[in-house]
Design an enzyme around this catalytic site. Structure first.
Site, PDB file in Angstrom:
ATOM      1  N   TYR A 139       0.933  -0.980  -0.031  1.00 15.82           N
ATOM      2  CA  TYR A 139       0.140  -0.122  -0.193  1.00 15.82           C
ATOM      3  C   TYR A 139       0.544   1.043  -0.260  1.00 15.82           C
ATOM      4  CZ  TYR A 139       0.466   0.911   4.694  1.00 15.82           C
ATOM      5  OH  TYR A 139       0.918   1.389   6.228  1.00 15.82           O
ATOM      6  N   CYS A 140      -0.347   2.523  -0.249  1.00 16.24           N
ATOM      7  CA  CYS A 140       1.270   3.926  -0.314  1.00 16.24           C
ATOM      8  C   CYS A 140       0.293   4.869   0.495  1.00 16.24           C
ATOM      9  CB  CYS A 140       1.600   4.036  -1.710  1.00 16.24           C
ATOM     10  SG  CYS A 140       0.523   3.526  -3.112  1.00 16.24           S
ATOM     11  N   GLY A 141      -0.256   6.390  -0.913  1.00 15.41           N
ATOM     12  CA  GLY A 141      -1.132   6.761  -0.474  1.00 15.41           C
ATOM     13  C   GLY A 141      -2.441   6.944  -0.878  1.00 15.41           C
TER      14      GLY A 141
END
Length: 182
Positions: A139-141
């Site tokens: 995941y990230c932003g």
């Protein structure tokens, strides 16, 4: 990272015959690859999407994983964003509890925008805490830079990792969901 996002989207929708131009157009030109001016036309084609939900993690999956540790959550953002430091574009700063940090930019050579060799990728993923015996969810932003980590995993022979597409944009918008800083 946009190329790996497209790579992941095409795979998600059932189109596995995809490639990423490693290093982009600049690397292609530097290698002497031909470039044609103007527009190109191609015959019409059709594609029937066949979504593969096994490549996608949802909010409910992440909630469960934070409780039971059944998968490795990989945050692909910078170490500063991982720690919740500095300005952020999300409702609240921090990371999902139990996640590790393998920043996407460490998987790519900044001088050439090419992926590091597979042995270097494997070492970076391993030293970041990714284990071969555990499922991986990146995941990230907002589900873009995490696809760089997923592509690096694929380059090292792993094609079972999933994307939490909602990422911190979705997670941080729920005040009842915990975030860790520091």
């Amino acid at each position: 990272m946009w190329a790996t996002r497209l790579w992941w989207l095409l795979r998600y929708f059932g189109h596995d015959d995809t490639s990423v131009l490693d290093g982009g157009l600049a690397a292609w030109r530097a290698a002497g690859g031909p470039v044609e001016p103007g527009q190109s036309t191609y015959p019409p084609a059709s594609f029937t999407a066949r979504p593969r939900p096994e490549l996608l993690a949802r909010l409910a999956d992440i909630r469960e994983i934070t409780e039971n540790g059944s998968a490795c959550l990989v945050n692909a953002l910078s170490p500063e964003a991982f720690r919740g430091q500095g300005p952020g574009a999300y409702s609240r700063p921090g990371r999902i509890p139990g996640s590790i940090n393998v920043p996407w930019h460490g998987l790519v050579d900044p001088a050439t925008n090419r992926f590091r060799p597979p042995a270097e990728l494997a070492a970076a993923l391993d030293s970041g805490g990714i284990r071969a015996d555990q499922p991986v969810i990146a995941y990230c932003g907002g589900g873009i830079s995490a696809t760089v980590d997923l592509f690096a995993l694929w380059l090292t022979g792993r094609d079972d990792a999933r994307l939490y597409d909602g990422s911190l944009t979705e997670w941080s918008a729920h005040p009842d969901l915990p975030l860790v800083t520091g």
